[in-house]
Scaffold this active site. Structure first.
Site, mmCIF file in Angstrom:
data_model
loop_
_atom_site.group_PDB
_atom_site.id
_atom_site.type_symbol
_atom_site.label_atom_id
_atom_site.label_comp_id
_atom_site.label_asym_id
_atom_site.label_seq_id
_atom_site.Cartn_x
_atom_site.Cartn_y
_atom_site.Cartn_z
ATOM 1 N N TYR A 35 0.859 -1.184 0.000
ATOM 2 C CA TYR A 35 0.000 0.000 0.000
ATOM 3 C C TYR A 35 0.900 1.242 0.000
ATOM 4 C CZ TYR A 35 -4.578 2.138 0.237
ATOM 5 O OH TYR A 35 -5.732 2.822 -0.089
ATOM 6 N N HIS A 37 3.059 4.567 -0.580
ATOM 7 C CA HIS A 37 2.761 5.986 -0.706
ATOM 8 C C HIS A 37 4.059 6.735 -1.044
ATOM 9 C CE1 HIS A 37 4.510 6.220 3.271
ATOM 10 N NE2 HIS A 37 3.597 5.400 3.748
ATOM 11 N N HIS A 40 7.274 5.872 0.849
ATOM 12 C CA HIS A 40 7.966 4.686 0.341
ATOM 13 C C HIS A 40 8.719 5.018 -0.957
ATOM 14 C CE1 HIS A 40 4.462 2.626 2.511
ATOM 15 N NE2 HIS A 40 5.511 2.147 3.137
HETATM 16 P P1 AMP Z 1 5.604 -0.074 6.130
HETATM 17 O O1 AMP Z 1 5.240 -0.626 4.810
HETATM 18 O O2 AMP Z 1 4.661 0.950 6.644
HETATM 19 O O3 AMP Z 1 5.936 -1.149 7.118
HETATM 20 O O4 AMP Z 1 6.961 0.728 5.921
HETATM 21 C C1 AMP Z 1 8.042 0.185 5.218
HETATM 22 C C2 AMP Z 1 9.220 1.086 5.389
HETATM 23 O O5 AMP Z 1 8.908 2.386 4.894
HETATM 24 C C3 AMP Z 1 9.667 1.267 6.849
HETATM 25 O O6 AMP Z 1 11.082 1.300 6.881
HETATM 26 C C4 AMP Z 1 9.078 2.610 7.203
HETATM 27 O O7 AMP Z 1 9.790 3.276 8.222
HETATM 28 C C5 AMP Z 1 9.207 3.346 5.874
HETATM 29 N N1 AMP Z 1 8.237 4.445 5.830
HETATM 30 C C6 AMP Z 1 6.895 4.361 5.925
HETATM 31 N N2 AMP Z 1 6.345 5.595 5.898
HETATM 32 C C7 AMP Z 1 7.367 6.477 5.811
HETATM 33 C C8 AMP Z 1 7.458 7.903 5.765
HETATM 34 N N3 AMP Z 1 6.393 8.677 5.819
HETATM 35 N N4 AMP Z 1 8.678 8.459 5.667
HETATM 36 C C9 AMP Z 1 9.803 7.685 5.625
HETATM 37 N N5 AMP Z 1 9.774 6.342 5.678
HETATM 38 C C10 AMP Z 1 8.579 5.740 5.762
#
Ligand code: AMP
Length: 290
Positions: A35, A37, A40
């Protein structure tokens, strides 16, 4: 002519290994739950700039969700994620199913002690064991040279760094800055859960972190007083329900009374309805953002 090549997409661990065995150069890896954004996207761009081969994993890891959490309703949109992977010139997308990652009950877990008991670890017992275990598995499958992690999950960065250090895992962890919406809300896949009113009020997290930084820069160094002010500011927001407010040394995540001379994290977790949001700011010993 600018030719866009489709990424190689696979659910299979074997195919991932075979594909990577044929590649040369620096392998950059970005682990996500999908998902995707703009936050990412930024990490994918950085990986693309710095590495020869970019690997993206999309896997909603059941091991890091407690029974009462949002595993079943976590947002999913593989088609859109693959479109972004293509735009960002990702080479390989690894999107296994839970059965492929956990074909039998897992008897081995990676558990980083101490720094996982507080902050998000206190409200989500077992969460970081699930994270450390899946990241170890993904590192073993992909064997990246560099792995990119967002500082939105600053505790996760500290945990993974410590795990890699303790276990001599040959990968460089690259922490990346938090990417925000125009009004300052940290981008998150979970933001879609917010109602219109909750979304408006959720900006309180960033506003409070900015205010905290101003207080620190104006000379407020006592963490107890600072924490109280931060709590009062968030509590003034009608829909905000604080899970935690912590000011700790970073990356040690140990308590500190006077922040002068330390790199610190001001970390927040706040619930809006059923949605739990996290945010943080890292400040160096001069009170400047890291
Ligand atoms: P997730 O899919 O939410 O588990 O995130 C995957 C990776 O993307 C993790 O290392 C998160 O810290 C990073 N991430 C998610 N949202 C952000 C953001 N707004 N800014 C920077 N890194 C992000």
């Amino acid at each position: 002519m600018n030719v866009t090549v489709e990424p190689f997409v696979t659910k299979s661990i074997e195919e991932t290994r075979q594909y990577l065995a044929k590649q040369t150069g620096l392998v950059g890896f970005f682990a996500t739950m999908g998902y995707l954004h703009h936050g990412h996207r930024n990490l994918l761009k950085k990986a693309r700039q710095e590495c020869d081969v970019v690997v993206l994993s999309i896997f909603i890891n059941p091991l890091q969700f407690a029974a009462n959490e949002d595993l079943d309703r976590y947002p999913r949109d593989l088609e859109r994620d693959l479109a972004m992977a293509k735009e960002e010139k990702v080479d390989l997308v690894f999107c296994p199913t839970p059965d492929m990652m956990y074909p039998k009950p897992i008897l081995t877990q990676v558990s980083v002690k101490g720094i996982t008991d507080l902050l998000c670890g206190a409200s989500r017992p077992g969460h970081f064991d699930g994270v450390a275990t899946v990241v170890t598995k993904l590192f073993n499958i992909v064997q990246p040279d560099r792995a990119y992690f967002g500082l939105k999950d600053a505790q996760q960065v500290a945990v993974i760094n410590r795990m890699v250090d303790d276990l001599n895992i040959p990968v460089e962890i690259v922490p990346c800055p938090i990417i925000r919406e125009a009004d300052g809300l940290a981008m998150s896949s979970r933001n879609v859960y917010l109602s219109e009113e909750e979304r408006k009020q959720a900006v309180i997290l960033y506003q409070t972190l900015q205010q905290a930084q101003k207080w620190i820069n104006a000379g407020l160094n006592d963490t107890k007083a600072l924490r109280q002010r931060v709590e009062d500011t968030v509590n003034a927001c009608p829909l905000a329900d604080i899970d935690y407010v912590e000011i700790l040394k970073y990356p040690e995540l140990t308590p500190v009374e006077d922040i002068k001379g330390h790199t610190i994290i001001v970390a927040l977790a706040v619930k809006f309805g059923n949605t739990r949001l996290i945010d943080n700011v890292l400040l160096n010993s001069e009170g400047k953002p890291v």
